[in-house]
Design a protein around this motif. Structure first.
Motif, mmCIF file in Angstrom:
data_model
loop_
_atom_site.group_PDB
_atom_site.id
_atom_site.type_symbol
_atom_site.label_atom_id
_atom_site.label_comp_id
_atom_site.label_asym_id
_atom_site.label_seq_id
_atom_site.Cartn_x
_atom_site.Cartn_y
_atom_site.Cartn_z
ATOM 1 N N PRO A 121 31.317 63.610 85.665
ATOM 2 C CA PRO A 121 32.222 63.893 84.544
ATOM 3 C C PRO A 121 33.134 65.095 84.765
ATOM 4 O O PRO A 121 33.919 65.431 83.873
ATOM 5 N N ASP A 122 33.072 65.730 85.931
ATOM 6 C CA ASP A 122 33.878 66.927 86.174
ATOM 7 C C ASP A 122 35.364 66.638 85.973
ATOM 8 O O ASP A 122 35.868 65.579 86.360
ATOM 9 N N ASP A 123 36.075 67.629 85.435
ATOM 10 C CA ASP A 123 37.496 67.451 85.140
ATOM 11 C C ASP A 123 38.297 67.113 86.395
ATOM 12 O O ASP A 123 39.205 66.269 86.357
ATOM 13 N N PHE A 124 37.986 67.769 87.523
ATOM 14 C CA PHE A 124 38.798 67.535 88.717
ATOM 15 C C PHE A 124 38.606 66.112 89.235
ATOM 16 O O PHE A 124 39.553 65.509 89.757
ATOM 17 N N ILE A 125 37.409 65.550 89.088
ATOM 18 C CA ILE A 125 37.176 64.157 89.501
ATOM 19 C C ILE A 125 38.007 63.222 88.634
ATOM 20 O O ILE A 125 38.677 62.301 89.130
ATOM 21 N N ARG A 149 43.099 71.362 97.091
ATOM 22 C CA ARG A 149 41.691 71.278 96.690
ATOM 23 C C ARG A 149 41.621 71.393 95.164
ATOM 24 O O ARG A 149 41.434 72.489 94.629
ATOM 25 N N PRO A 150 41.763 70.270 94.462
ATOM 26 C CA PRO A 150 41.706 70.316 92.997
ATOM 27 C C PRO A 150 40.402 70.909 92.468
ATOM 28 O O PRO A 150 40.381 71.503 91.388
ATOM 29 N N VAL A 151 39.309 70.757 93.216
ATOM 30 C CA VAL A 151 38.029 71.336 92.788
ATOM 31 C C VAL A 151 38.132 72.857 92.667
ATOM 32 O O VAL A 151 37.390 73.473 91.897
ATOM 33 N N LEU A 152 39.079 73.465 93.396
ATOM 34 C CA LEU A 152 39.302 74.905 93.330
ATOM 35 C C LEU A 152 40.514 75.257 92.469
ATOM 36 O O LEU A 152 40.944 76.416 92.464
ATOM 37 N N TRP A 189 45.230 60.558 88.836
ATOM 38 C CA TRP A 189 46.406 60.856 89.652
ATOM 39 C C TRP A 189 46.696 59.735 90.649
ATOM 40 O O TRP A 189 47.873 59.514 91.002
ATOM 41 N N ILE A 190 45.693 59.020 91.114
ATOM 42 C CA ILE A 190 45.920 57.955 92.096
ATOM 43 C C ILE A 190 46.934 56.936 91.588
ATOM 44 O O ILE A 190 47.610 56.262 92.378
ATOM 45 N N HIS A 226 37.544 68.308 99.065
ATOM 46 C CA HIS A 226 36.635 68.556 97.943
ATOM 47 C C HIS A 226 35.675 69.721 98.119
ATOM 48 O O HIS A 226 34.812 69.937 97.267
ATOM 49 N N GLN A 227 35.801 70.454 99.202
ATOM 50 C CA GLN A 227 35.007 71.656 99.402
ATOM 51 C C GLN A 227 35.881 72.722 100.058
ATOM 52 O O GLN A 227 36.853 72.397 100.751
ATOM 53 N N GLU A 228 35.519 73.968 99.867
ATOM 54 C CA GLU A 228 36.350 75.073 100.352
ATOM 55 C C GLU A 228 36.542 75.022 101.858
ATOM 56 O O GLU A 228 37.632 75.318 102.362
ATOM 57 N N ASN A 229 35.508 74.643 102.599
ATOM 58 C CA ASN A 229 35.579 74.678 104.059
ATOM 59 C C ASN A 229 35.790 73.303 104.685
ATOM 60 O O ASN A 229 35.709 73.174 105.905
ATOM 61 N N SER A 230 36.063 72.290 103.867
ATOM 62 C CA SER A 230 36.299 70.953 104.412
ATOM 63 C C SER A 230 37.619 70.896 105.163
ATOM 64 O O SER A 230 38.556 71.646 104.869
#
Length: 238
Positions: A63-67, A34-37, A73-74, A10-14
């Motif tokens: 409410p973010d779309d990726f969440i 990374r769906p957030v990206l 998707w689960i 969920h983060q670029e550097n995770s």
């Protein structure tokens, strides 16, 4: 069987931390998304032998779309009975997929540091559990319909659960490496001021005492998780 695991971060550097390292030692390729990206998620689990959704600073209620896409998707691994593991935010997203609630502690407490874990009889029938686990969250969840509670805690009563043959949610962070602890306790220092949270020194002192048992638990759990795949069992029986 395909030999790659879908990893959702969920983060670029995770990173997937020790879970990723342990899966690679077992010969699995990590397909990191990374769906957030903007990364897509697969429409089927045909090319993956399991999926892990990790944590992050966001909420499963955002409410973010990726969440919302991840929560929807689960249903793919659940319907296909493919191994799924949700860690912290990922566990809370699994709860939301199943119609359960994710909410802050009613008195505003957080778990940031090491806290006791209490396995249930169902949990003990599966494996041995560590007495203390590393936490980094201020929201908890109720137990969704059809879930089996495996472990609880003092501040947040639901800490680990299972759904079906091979879907699991855990609130705690067994994937934590020493480098991750350094990063989290620096970048997330403000969270250590919340009610119930522990100070930075307590994190590192706790790690020196409790980490070996958590590491053993993770190795045993991943073997159990992989072996529980009905598709793998069917293939072995042929």
């Amino acid at each position: 069987m395909p030999e790659q695991i879908l990893i959702v971060l969920h983060q670029e550097n995770s990173t997937p931390g020790r879970i990723g390292q342990a899966l690679q030692r077992r010969g699995f390729h990590l397909d990191i998304r990374r769906p957030v990206l903007g990364d897509p998620l697969p429409e089927t689990m045909d090319a993956h032998c399991g999926a892990v959704i990790f944590g992050g600073p966001m909420s499963a209620n955002d409410p973010d779309d990726f969440i919302r896409r991840e929560i929807d998707w689960i249903n793919v691994p659940l319907k296909e009975r493919a191994p799924f593991l949700g860690v912290c935010l990922g566990a809370q997203q699994l709860v939301k997929t199943l119609g359960g609630r994710v909410e802050p502690h009613p008195e505003g407490y957080a778990e940031v540091g090491y806290y006791p874990l209490h396995p249930t009889s169902d949990g003990r029938s599966l494996m041995d559990w560590p007495e203390m686990v590393y936490q980094w969250h201020r929201e908890g969840f109720d137990l969704p319909d059809g879930a089996r509670k495996l472990a609880g805690g003092d501040l947040f009563p639901n800490q680990a659960f299972a759904v079906g043959p091979c879907a699991f949610g855990i609130q705690f962070h067994a994937e934590l490496t020493l480098a991750m602890m350094h990063r989290w306790t620096v970048r997330g220092a403000h969270r250590m001021t919340m009610p119930g949270a522990q100070g930075r020194r307590d994190h590192f002192e706790g790690r020196s005492v409790y980490d070996p048992e958590i590491r053993r638990w993770l190795e045993n759990f991943l073997d159990l998780w992989i072996a529980a795949d009905p598709r793998r069992k069917a293939e072995a029986a042929e």
